[in-house]
Design a protein around this motif. Structure first.
Motif, PDB file in Angstrom:
ATOM      1  N   TYR A  22      -9.501  28.301   0.907  1.00  0.00           N
ATOM      2  CA  TYR A  22      -8.333  28.005   1.721  1.00  0.00           C
ATOM      3  C   TYR A  22      -7.733  29.334   2.172  1.00  0.00           C
ATOM      4  N   GLU A  53      -5.006  30.734   1.829  1.00  0.00           N
ATOM      5  CA  GLU A  53      -4.174  31.449   0.859  1.00  0.00           C
ATOM      6  C   GLU A  53      -4.948  31.898  -0.376  1.00  0.00           C
ATOM      7  N   LYS A  54      -6.252  31.766  -0.358  1.00  0.00           N
ATOM      8  CA  LYS A  54      -7.089  32.139  -1.502  1.00  0.00           C
ATOM      9  C   LYS A  54      -7.669  33.536  -1.339  1.00  0.00           C
TER      10      LYS A  54
END
Length: 111
Positions: free
Chosen positions: A94, A96-97
């Motif tokens: 994702y 935000e990873k």
């Protein structure tokens, strides 16, 4: 990080594998970067015998110079040979990873 005999070869391989990417070497003002064919920022080495702050300071200053949706940060003695590493990240993480390579060839996702 430190500039080694490998650093120029690593940068050249990244230029070949990622021709549309900005490559920035963050190193210390004590390192010789004359033959390094990319943008270079030189920093004062932290006074830290355990080197805890070296990656933090280098990453922070590098991020100030790069404007991109995806950034790959790696050590100066680490090769990422797979030219599809960005596609692997996009397919498996994702936004935000963070994708982190282990000491082998397995990747882990962290929040």
């Amino acid at each position: 990080g430190a500039v080694s005999d490998w650093t120029k070869k690593i940068v050249e391989e990244y230029q070949q594998n990622f021709p549309d990417s900005q490559i920035l070497l963050s190193t210390w003002n004590t390192e010789n970067t004359t033959d390094i064919p990319c943008d270079v920022i030189k920093l004062e080495p932290p006074n830290d015998p355990y080197h805890i702050n070296h990656q933090i300071i280098g990453s922070r200053e590098g991020l100030k110079k790069i404007n991109s949706e995806i950034i790959m940060k790696c050590r100066t003695d680490q090769f990422i040979h797979n030219p599809k590493i960005f596609q692997i990240f996009q397919d498996n993480a994702y936004p935000e990873k963070i994708l982190v390579g282990s000491s082998g060839s397995i990747y882990s996702l962290y929040a």
